[in-house]
Design a protein around this motif. Sequence first.
Motif, mmCIF file in Angstrom:
data_model
loop_
_atom_site.group_PDB
_atom_site.id
_atom_site.type_symbol
_atom_site.label_atom_id
_atom_site.label_comp_id
_atom_site.label_asym_id
_atom_site.label_seq_id
_atom_site.Cartn_x
_atom_site.Cartn_y
_atom_site.Cartn_z
ATOM 1 N N ILE A 1 114.517 67.608 -22.251
ATOM 2 C CA ILE A 1 114.033 66.487 -21.446
ATOM 3 C C ILE A 1 114.773 66.427 -20.116
ATOM 4 C CG2 ILE A 1 113.929 63.955 -21.327
ATOM 5 C CD1 ILE A 1 113.400 63.905 -24.310
ATOM 6 N N CYS A 2 116.069 66.676 -20.133
ATOM 7 C CA CYS A 2 116.875 66.566 -18.919
ATOM 8 C C CYS A 2 116.797 67.817 -18.043
ATOM 9 C CB CYS A 2 118.337 66.291 -19.295
ATOM 10 S SG CYS A 2 118.588 64.741 -20.213
ATOM 11 N N ASP A 3 116.314 68.917 -18.602
ATOM 12 C CA ASP A 3 116.256 70.167 -17.852
ATOM 13 C C ASP A 3 115.217 70.056 -16.730
ATOM 14 O OD1 ASP A 3 116.191 72.726 -16.882
ATOM 15 O OD2 ASP A 3 116.037 73.689 -18.856
ATOM 16 N N PRO A 4 115.603 70.263 -15.472
ATOM 17 C CA PRO A 4 114.633 70.191 -14.364
ATOM 18 C C PRO A 4 113.494 71.191 -14.500
ATOM 19 C CG PRO A 4 116.889 70.183 -13.533
ATOM 20 C CD PRO A 4 116.976 70.510 -14.975
ATOM 21 N N GLU A 5 113.749 72.300 -15.197
ATOM 22 C CA GLU A 5 112.716 73.318 -15.348
ATOM 23 C C GLU A 5 111.762 73.015 -16.485
ATOM 24 O OE1 GLU A 5 112.252 75.765 -13.241
ATOM 25 O OE2 GLU A 5 113.943 74.942 -12.090
ATOM 26 N N ILE A 6 112.127 72.082 -17.348
ATOM 27 C CA ILE A 6 111.233 71.713 -18.466
ATOM 28 C C ILE A 6 110.782 70.267 -18.300
ATOM 29 C CG2 ILE A 6 111.014 71.516 -20.971
ATOM 30 C CD1 ILE A 6 113.177 73.647 -21.260
ATOM 31 N N GLY A 7 111.713 69.320 -18.538
ATOM 32 C CA GLY A 7 111.358 67.918 -18.395
ATOM 33 C C GLY A 7 111.026 67.525 -16.972
ATOM 34 N N GLY A 8 111.632 68.246 -15.989
ATOM 35 C CA GLY A 8 111.377 67.930 -14.588
ATOM 36 C C GLY A 8 110.008 68.366 -14.117
ATOM 37 N N LYS A 9 109.345 69.225 -14.871
ATOM 38 C CA LYS A 9 108.020 69.706 -14.465
ATOM 39 C C LYS A 9 106.890 69.101 -15.318
ATOM 40 C CE LYS A 9 109.593 74.086 -12.549
ATOM 41 N NZ LYS A 9 109.450 75.566 -12.575
ATOM 42 N N ILE A 10 107.246 68.267 -16.288
ATOM 43 C CA ILE A 10 106.219 67.618 -17.116
ATOM 44 C C ILE A 10 105.862 66.288 -16.475
ATOM 45 C CG2 ILE A 10 105.716 66.607 -19.376
ATOM 46 C CD1 ILE A 10 107.561 68.671 -20.631
ATOM 47 N N VAL A 11 104.618 66.146 -16.047
ATOM 48 C CA VAL A 11 104.128 64.912 -15.419
ATOM 49 C C VAL A 11 103.490 64.050 -16.508
ATOM 50 C CG1 VAL A 11 102.583 63.925 -13.701
ATOM 51 C CG2 VAL A 11 103.762 66.097 -13.239
ATOM 52 N N MET A 12 103.996 62.815 -16.637
ATOM 53 C CA MET A 12 103.521 61.910 -17.665
ATOM 54 C C MET A 12 102.474 60.954 -17.092
ATOM 55 S SD MET A 12 105.337 62.942 -20.224
ATOM 56 C CE MET A 12 105.008 61.657 -21.415
ATOM 57 N N CYS A 13 101.530 60.558 -17.949
ATOM 58 C CA CYS A 13 100.483 59.624 -17.548
ATOM 59 C C CYS A 13 101.065 58.230 -17.314
ATOM 60 C CB CYS A 13 99.391 59.558 -18.612
ATOM 61 S SG CYS A 13 98.549 61.138 -18.903
ATOM 62 N N PRO A 14 100.430 57.429 -16.453
ATOM 63 C CA PRO A 14 100.932 56.068 -16.183
ATOM 64 C C PRO A 14 101.001 55.253 -17.468
ATOM 65 C CG PRO A 14 99.275 56.690 -14.577
ATOM 66 C CD PRO A 14 99.245 57.748 -15.633
ATOM 67 N N LEU A 15 102.067 54.406 -17.583
ATOM 68 C CA LEU A 15 102.288 53.597 -18.776
ATOM 69 C C LEU A 15 101.628 52.237 -18.700
ATOM 70 C CD1 LEU A 15 106.045 54.465 -19.430
ATOM 71 C CD2 LEU A 15 104.048 55.314 -20.664
ATOM 72 N N CYS A 16 101.066 51.893 -17.563
ATOM 73 C CA CYS A 16 100.325 50.641 -17.439
ATOM 74 C C CYS A 16 99.237 50.834 -16.383
ATOM 75 C CB CYS A 16 101.255 49.473 -17.068
ATOM 76 S SG CYS A 16 102.023 49.615 -15.443
ATOM 77 N N ASP A 17 98.350 49.887 -16.295
ATOM 78 C CA ASP A 17 97.236 49.986 -15.357
ATOM 79 C C ASP A 17 97.667 49.502 -13.969
ATOM 80 O OD1 ASP A 17 95.767 50.857 -17.481
ATOM 81 O OD2 ASP A 17 94.832 48.895 -17.876
ATOM 82 N N LYS A 18 97.135 50.184 -12.949
ATOM 83 C CA LYS A 18 97.254 49.774 -11.545
ATOM 84 C C LYS A 18 98.672 49.928 -10.994
ATOM 85 C CE LYS A 18 92.903 48.497 -11.283
ATOM 86 N NZ LYS A 18 91.945 49.239 -10.445
ATOM 87 N N LYS A 19 99.660 49.204 -11.552
ATOM 88 C CA LYS A 19 100.997 49.143 -10.963
ATOM 89 C C LYS A 19 101.891 50.306 -11.364
ATOM 90 C CE LYS A 19 100.466 45.268 -8.737
ATOM 91 N NZ LYS A 19 100.518 45.243 -7.262
ATOM 92 N N CYS A 20 101.543 51.026 -12.415
ATOM 93 C CA CYS A 20 102.387 52.123 -12.882
ATOM 94 C C CYS A 20 101.882 53.446 -12.313
ATOM 95 C CB CYS A 20 102.400 52.191 -14.406
ATOM 96 S SG CYS A 20 103.136 50.732 -15.178
#
Length: 930
Positions: free
Chosen positions: A342-361
């Motif tokens: 998760i902390c590795d920039p080459e692994i966790g740093g390249k995984i883009v997560m979906c927004p956790l809420c609507d509009k503001k996230c």
Amino acid sequence: MKRITGKTKEATFIEMSNTLDPQIEDGCAVLTGYRRTFQAGNNGSINSISDRGTQLPGHREIDKFEENRDSVYFKDGVRRIDFVLSYVDDKDGDKKAERRREFEANLEKSGLELETEDKSESDDRKTYYLKIHAPWEVLATYADVLKIKVPFKASDIPKAREVPLEWLTHPFRLPDGIMRPEPDYFTAPFDKSKVDFFLIDDKDTFFPPSTRNRIVYYILTRCPYYKEDRKERDKTGIKRLLNNGTYTSAYPLHDCRYWKKAQDMQCESERYHLYRHWARFLCFYKEQPLNLIKKYYGEKIGIYFAWLGFYTEMLFFAAVMGVICFVYGVLSYDDNITSKEICDPEIGGKIVMCPLCDKKCSYWKLNSTCLSSWQSHLFDNEGTVFFAIFMGIWVTLFLEFWKRRQARLEYEWDLVDFEEEQQQLQIRPEYELKCTGRRLNRFTQEMEPYLSFPSKCARFCLSGATVLFWTFLIVACIMGVIAYRLAVYAAFASVMKDSPTSKIQLVGSLITPQLATSVTASCINFVIILILNFLYEQVAIWITDMEIPKTHLEYENKLTMKMFMFQFVNYYSSCFYVAFFKGKFVGHPGNYSYMFGKWTSLRNEECAPGGCLIELTTQLLIVMAGKQMVGNVQEALLPLLRNWWGSRKGRSHPESTYSRWEQDHDLQNFSQFGLFYEYLEMVIQFGFITLFVASFPLAPLLALFNNILEVRVDAWKFTTQFRRPVAAKARNIGAWEEILNVVAILSVVTNAFIMAFTSDMIPRLVYLYAYHGDREAAMSGYITNSLSLYNISQIPEDNLPEPGENPSWFNSSTIITCSYRDYRYPPGHEKQYTHTMQFWHILAAKLAFIIIMEHVVFVVKFFVAWLIPDVPSDVKARIKRERFLVQEYLHNYEVEKLKMQLSQSFCLSTETASLLPSSPSNQQVLSECI
């Protein structure tokens, strides 16, 4: 009536006495029917005269000018003060004075002796003190009625042998005179007709002060204050007189000041010994003088401290195992491959997560949860499973060993046959007053009050409806807190987004929106808990009074169940939400689930990639630690300030002017619910360290530190802050024992579900053994495997971030998918966005784990419960021997008594025969008698 007046303007002394009749019993003079009342004169002073007449052996005469008012005796220095009532004159003085006259007259008719201290002799110059003494005849009569057990033979059972290496425990031991203040006797219920059967050396000291004040209080609660010609049933008892202000307080006396012994050698100074060896915090490592506590305060308070001390001792083992589990998490810190990815920039740093809420996230990178994943590992590791199993066994051992400890105390404190007596004899005065109906008791064949069935049903329905209403009110408050979490998360996410111009960039990197939401929601929830507790306490007492329970035991059990049900929902509902509901009903991008429907825009919360366990830990820590801190401040800090002021006042007054009854009057009253709240506090804590202990292995350690302080704080309050409570009997901890058993069983289920559904342990094990081909690489690739992909172009407009919310690194032309926590097929698959087989494998593994863990722990629990008998074998043998001795000695006593009667009748018949002319028929009668 005799009035004595002085030649000057001095106080007048009025002596009212029916008789001053010395009765000779066993060479001792007993004063009966004696009462004195003092009235102030013009100059506000009092002239007192010393009692003339018979002076009892062993008692010195107290000079009227050198009288020590820090005493527990009447002014004659002979009769002990068993109870004190105080009152003041006010605007309703005539009505209250009339009640007092009738009440005190009835007390005298019941055999009690009274002595009044005028207000001019009190420290505030406005409080009267009525001192009450119970003579031997009254004590003997009511001891017979209440079946109080008293010694009849010294115990011949040898003491236990010394345990090897017992010298190691000497630093934790107290002096033998403190631990065993009384010799060990065989006891039997007191019988007034068999006084010479019991070991009575001195009638004045035969009944200890705790028994004396218990008997006097029994009389006070049943003594009427109406005139003989007017039978007003509701005008009965000291409780009602306290409620209507006729008396301001009623209490037995402490035997001395807590910081020094009493000057009178007849005084036991047990309060001083308790303070010196028990109530000081520097004695925290010492054992508790339970026998002295029982002797001074009564069995009910003694059994509470015995349970609290035993619970604290058992917490030591749970705390050690919890620390070992936590240390394992720290030592395996570097082996946590999941957090490293998760902390590795080459692994966790390249995984883009979906927004956790609507509009503001906005979209976010997985490595932003690096810190929380490391924190989660401290509590969510392989050792947590074994600790959860250990706690399931520990709670069984605790309850079973407590049953054995309790059985031993029941024998040592003569409580073995108390339950039946309590049910039959301790009918509440309120029940007798409010129940106007009478019916025949099939067992006693006596008329007794009863509550009609329709009235009982109506009261039960109203009580149940009230409890349900308040329970639903708590649930509504929890729903409000959940809505707050959903609404405020978007605000935190917007403020803490990764922006180079943000002024809180440093804080935002340490505190994630999830953590900020969890902490603030937990604090708000804790405040709501305190407010609802304050309100519901009054409601619970009101509805319990309305039900009119028959006995004191029934009253306490009903109040206990109502309060615990409420406290259970109040304290644990937020933890249940985080543990079993948060993140479980989220949905997925394009088909999210909403609280109260989609129109509210309150999207259900998701767990962090590391799981919801760290949030449960945060919730548990805030509520549990917050409750302990608030409780300690209320119990220790505020009384400490009052004690500082009271000590200045008490130490600045000489003993000759600051009387013992005034000192105790200035202390806090120990209410009838005082011990109830102490139990409730500990049982709620017990729930925290058992129901959710899998999420926070250090909870037993926090509880241990708190309880070490709690024992001494409670002891300090009892010895220095509270008036002496009326002694009460109890053979066990009552309904709390059943509650602990229910919590213990429920804890196995909750911890199994926490390990299966809240922890990330089962998905990791399934991945390791079923889906990871390279065993040498251990958990590498788990993070990527536990995430699913979603096509950004397919996300509905309502779920997309608003323009300007996306971070600067997000490029919609190059980033076409985002990840979310679930096991679903990727876009383009024929079963896209439906659950994969791995999801079902993990679900099956979770259910199998719950079944296996529950069955293993329950089998061990029931085996341990079967293996350990509730009553130790030596205690069973002692109980049987004592019952045998009681029967044997009573039989021998009756035989000897019969022999003496026959001997006396023979002597009388012989004397009669000697006066008559001798004849063969008379000689034949005498020979037949012989």
